[in-house]
Motif scaffolding. Sequence first.
Motif, short mmCIF file in Angstrom:
data_model
loop_
_atom_site.label_atom_id
_atom_site.label_comp_id
_atom_site.label_asym_id
_atom_site.label_seq_id
_atom_site.Cartn_x
_atom_site.Cartn_y
_atom_site.Cartn_z
N LYS A 118 -2.24 4.77 5.23
CA LYS A 118 -1.26 4.86 6.30
C LYS A 118 -0.30 6.01 6.02
O LYS A 118 0.65 5.87 5.24
N TRP A 131 -3.63 -4.58 -0.64
CA TRP A 131 -2.90 -3.31 -0.69
C TRP A 131 -2.91 -2.79 -2.12
O TRP A 131 -2.31 -3.39 -3.02
N CYS A 138 -2.87 -2.32 9.44
CA CYS A 138 -1.82 -1.36 9.09
C CYS A 138 -0.69 -1.31 10.11
O CYS A 138 0.35 -0.69 9.85
#
Length: 278
Positions: free
Chosen positions: A183, A137, A210
Amino acid sequence: MKLTVLVDNNTFIDKYFVGEPAVSYFIECEGKKILFDAGYSNILITNAQRLGIDLASIDYLTFSHGHSDHIGGLPHLLQLFTEDRSMSTGQSEPILLTHPDTLLRAAFEQTESAAVVLREDDLTKYCQIRTTRKPYWITDRLVFLGEIPRANDFEARVPFGKIVKNNIEEDDFIIEDSALAYKSDDGLFIITGCSHSGICNIVEYARDVCGEKRVVDIIGGFHLLSPSNETLRRTGEYMGRLKPRKVHVCHCTDLKSKLALAKVVDVEEVGVGLVLEH
């Protein structure tokens, strides 16, 4: 999240940018600046300058995989970093984020200058190296997917020649091919390079990583260049079930495939200078 196309096969009429059969996207997300792929030559520098984008200020340099149409512009980017340092701007080193096999592949690519600078010992002079097979991430909403599982039975089944790993020659399935996913509150925005892993495999993995099933948009190559009838049919069926709001399919996707996809999804045009915001 804001994405600007720096390199693509196409340019728009009356937009004075340069195109080549390659990929590079500049992404701004939650205070971070990310360059996804570097094209084939120095045109990412030319186009970025015309767009007023300072590539010396990026926080992350991410590569989808190690083919020359995605890493070939790296020597020119590193030269830009060198010039920027000589001016004592104080810019910190960007993080180079990719699958570990991306660096291995560089030695086999035709762009010799890119192969040289992709040696890890050389790259550490310019970047912090971070390789991963697992999702990483970059921000709370933007993820580098890492190694994509080849889950279905109609994509990524034919090897692309051979590659040597640990002094052993084996079939080359371009296992490092990866992508980004953002996202948003409305669903996922998926960013691909060539989709050697299979565009449907990539989308499914992004949804799993996600925890989000809705897909707003997909931009990038779908690797549908003279695909088999079954691959094209089943890709179209998958996209029809997925029902993304639109797709910005480009790069390594032929006209026949775009027309087939346009029957089931809203296919939008892509060219250098395109800006997408989500």
